[in-house]
Design a protein around this motif. Structure first.
Motif, PDB file in Angstrom:
ATOM      1  N   VAL A   9       0.857  -1.273  -0.017  1.00 40.26           N
ATOM      2  CA  VAL A   9       0.256  -0.089  -0.082  1.00 40.26           C
ATOM      3  C   VAL A   9       0.907   1.311   0.054  1.00 40.26           C
ATOM      4  O   VAL A   9       0.623   2.169  -0.718  1.00 40.26           O
ATOM      5  N   LYS A  10       2.040   1.229   0.941  1.00 39.93           N
ATOM      6  CA  LYS A  10       2.663   2.355   0.834  1.00 39.93           C
ATOM      7  C   LYS A  10       3.485   2.461  -0.397  1.00 39.93           C
ATOM      8  O   LYS A  10       3.687   3.799  -0.999  1.00 39.93           O
ATOM      9  N   GLU A  11       3.967   1.538  -1.103  1.00 40.35           N
ATOM     10  CA  GLU A  11       4.434   1.688  -2.411  1.00 40.35           C
ATOM     11  C   GLU A  11       3.557   2.194  -3.278  1.00 40.35           C
ATOM     12  O   GLU A  11       3.978   2.954  -4.209  1.00 40.35           O
ATOM     13  N   CYS A  12       2.567   1.744  -3.624  1.00 39.37           N
ATOM     14  CA  CYS A  12       1.402   2.149  -4.512  1.00 39.37           C
ATOM     15  C   CYS A  12       1.243   3.555  -4.339  1.00 39.37           C
ATOM     16  O   CYS A  12       1.019   4.468  -5.316  1.00 39.37           O
ATOM     17  N   ALA A  24      -5.781   6.958   4.701  1.00 39.76           N
ATOM     18  CA  ALA A  24      -6.210   7.821   5.517  1.00 39.76           C
ATOM     19  C   ALA A  24      -7.409   7.255   6.272  1.00 39.76           C
ATOM     20  O   ALA A  24      -8.068   6.328   5.762  1.00 39.76           O
ATOM     21  N   GLN A  25      -7.518   7.406   7.679  1.00 39.66           N
ATOM     22  CA  GLN A  25      -8.679   7.010   8.397  1.00 39.66           C
ATOM     23  C   GLN A  25      -9.793   7.344   7.627  1.00 39.66           C
ATOM     24  O   GLN A  25     -10.188   8.442   7.127  1.00 39.66           O
ATOM     25  N   VAL A  50      -0.231   9.969  -5.002  1.00 45.09           N
ATOM     26  CA  VAL A  50      -1.769  10.407  -4.652  1.00 45.09           C
ATOM     27  C   VAL A  50      -1.827  10.824  -3.010  1.00 45.09           C
ATOM     28  O   VAL A  50      -0.969  10.416  -2.200  1.00 45.09           O
ATOM     29  N   ASP A  51      -2.642  11.899  -2.751  1.00 47.43           N
ATOM     30  CA  ASP A  51      -2.890  12.055  -1.277  1.00 47.43           C
ATOM     31  C   ASP A  51      -3.833  10.997  -0.780  1.00 47.43           C
ATOM     32  O   ASP A  51      -5.078  10.806  -1.490  1.00 47.43           O
ATOM     33  N   PRO A  52      -3.423  10.123  -0.074  1.00 43.14           N
ATOM     34  CA  PRO A  52      -4.237   9.096   0.575  1.00 43.14           C
ATOM     35  C   PRO A  52      -5.733   9.484   0.972  1.00 43.14           C
ATOM     36  O   PRO A  52      -6.522   8.674   0.972  1.00 43.14           O
TER      37      PRO A  52
END
Length: 512
Positions: free
Chosen positions: A59-62, A231-232, A68-70
């Motif tokens: 997820v962090k890699e993508c 992002a939560q 993009v902004d999470p």
């Protein structure tokens, strides 16, 4: 401000993540492989505690690759290869290693169900035949073989269900997983038969809550956001079985659409709305509308895994060259050598049943056979014969569907995994004797999961965007003379199984 969607898929050999934008274009993709543990005969497991750390890394890699902004990721869709099983305790920790779809340990429990519940009763309820690997059968095995650990089980989840638990804190499943819970799951009504569950001695409390694939089942928690970089509050969809995800991503959205993928298993799926189910196939709720649409799926147990087995056990040179040369692909080289061998592998026939076989023979005891081997044959012959053997296994089921008169929209669309091999596609086209095409964008199941997230959150009105975005390339028509030769070999393939199937049972007793 942008609108982005994430898909997470968990196969038998590895996991994938992708991010798409509001035009359904892929912005980032990541993959991680994990070990398949076969430390005991008929066991096939994963280390369940590996799933989440790998997910966090991907997820962090993508997010980094996509730039993009999470906070602009609107939804997440998930899928996994089924049947699979992650047993968790009340704190959400795995009780054991996870079962993957090649596990065949619950043979005794299957026999008990045949005797005490009955094949016909189970088929009428579930729309599927009884076998040894639905989740409820594995729970019977756990109850009998690990009774103390069984008491610790709080919920029985699929792999994707475990990931949704880590994301949202909720124990969930989707209707396309119902087939793989099996035995007491009413496919037509999308619910468990509680009376039968009571007869089995399995508490309904162990079952997660079931949802439609496109339902929103929760949001990314504060803890999950901290661990993944998400992002939560991002909405999480109900999810889907991985073959559905791959085929949705490949544009299969209408009745009659047919697709194939050669991942660990080899699958062919035909979308339909009829409730007259095929007894020798998997019948599954389909994502495009899981309240009224089904997909009938044929499965050869070790499709792409057959070639992976050859590479890992007999491809030391090719594997070593992969490490030395950055652009060298061991699979490509094995295919290139096999392409030099003529149709029929010059008298070599393989039964590719390395972990038993599913459709249409359903034989847990079946194992691989190499027939006709001589001093003349080389590794290239063996590779081609394995590719042909998988094609025969696929044809063995597909001919039943064709002969039934079910509506099929040709060409057959070839999608993920081993389908990238042009040689394998040529072999399958000629054996099945149907026109085929190849999906150009082969991100596969995580792409279908991202599309599911877009539909679930309301940003995509439906799955028509999948058909619009999918590009089919490299069309092939069957070569009649090749099909004629292959049918002669297929007759030997079928005869060979009939000759050895009783020996499989005798061999199975010796292994135990």
């Amino acid at each position: 401000m942008g609108n982005y969607f994430m898909g997470l898929d968990y196969g038998t050999g590895g996991c994938k993540v992708c991010i798409i934008d509001e035009h359904a274009d892929v912005l980032a993709y990541a993959y991680r492989q994990y070990a398949i543990l076969t430390n005991q005969d008929n066991y096939s497991e994963h280390k369940a505690t590996d799933y989440w750390p790998l997910t966090c890394d991907m997820v962090k890699e993508c997010i980094q690759k996509a730039g993009v902004d999470p906070k602009e990721i609107r939804g997440i869709g998930t899928s996994s290869a089924l049947p699979s099983l992650v047993l968790v305790d009340r704190e959400g920790n795995p009780v054991h290693n996870a079962y993957n779809l090649m596990d065949r340990r619950a043979d005794k429990q299957e026999k008990w169900l045949v005797e005490h519940v009955g094949v016909q009763k189970i088929f009428e309820l579930t729309g599927n035949r009884i076998e040894d690997h639905p989740i409820l059968v594995n729970l019977l095995w756990e109850k009998e073989n690990r009774p103390e650990a069984y008491k610790k089980i709080y919920k029985a989840l699929t792999i994707d269900g475990y990931i949704r638990l880590k994301l949202t804190g909720k124990h969930t499943a989707h209707h396309s997983a119902g087939t793989f819970y099996g035995v007491a799951y009413n496919l037509r009504e999308n619910k468990f038969d509680e009376k039968l569950m009571e007869e089995l001695g399995i508490s309904m409390d162990l079952m997660p809550d079931f949802y439609r694939c496109e339902d929103i089942v929760g949001e990314v928690s504060e803890q999950a956001a901290c661990e993944t970089g998400l992002a939560q509050g991002i909405e999480v969809a109900g999810g889907q079985v991985d073959c559905n995800a791959g085929w949705i991503g490949g544009g299969a959205i209408a009745a009659g659409d047919v697709q194939m993928n050669i991942g660990t298993c080899g699958n062919i799926g035909i979308v339909h709305e009829q409730e007259e189910f095929f007894e020798n196939m998997f019948n599954i709720r389909y994502t495009s509308d899981c309240t009224k649409t089904y997909i009938t799926v044929t499965t050869t147990q070790t499709g792409g895994q057959s070639l992976r087995y050859l590479k890992e056990n007999f491809g030391d040179l090719e594997t070593a060259m992969e490490k030395l040369l950055p652009d060298f692909d061991a699979y490509d080289y094995l295919n290139m050598e096999a392409e030099k061998i003529s149709v029929g592998s010059e008298g070599l026939v393989v039964l590719p049943y390395l972990m038993g076989e599913r459709t249409p023979i359903w034989d847990n005891d079946a194992r691989g056979v190499i027939f006709g081997l001589s001093l003349y044959h080389t590794k290239a012959h063996l590779v081609r014969a394995m590719l042909e053997g998988v094609a025969y296994a696929l044809y063995d089921s597909f001919r039943i569907l064709k002969d039934s008169g079910i509506h099929i929209n040709y060409p057959l669309v070839m999608n993920e995994g081993g389908a990238k091999s042009r040689l394998w596609r040529r072999i399958i086209t000629d054996v099945l004797n149907v026109p085929t095409v190849f999906v150009k964008n082969r991100v596969g199941a995580p792409y279908g999961d991202a599309l599911l997230a877009g539909v679930a959150t309301g940003y995509f009105k439906d799955y028509s965007i999948a058909k619009e975005k999918t590009e089919y390339v490299e069309p092939m028509d069957p070569i009649p003379e090749n099909h004629e030769i292959y049918m002669q070999y297929f007759d030997i393939y079928k005869s060979l199984y009939e000759h050895v199937k009783q020996d499989y049972k005798a061999l199975s007793k010796l292994r135990k």
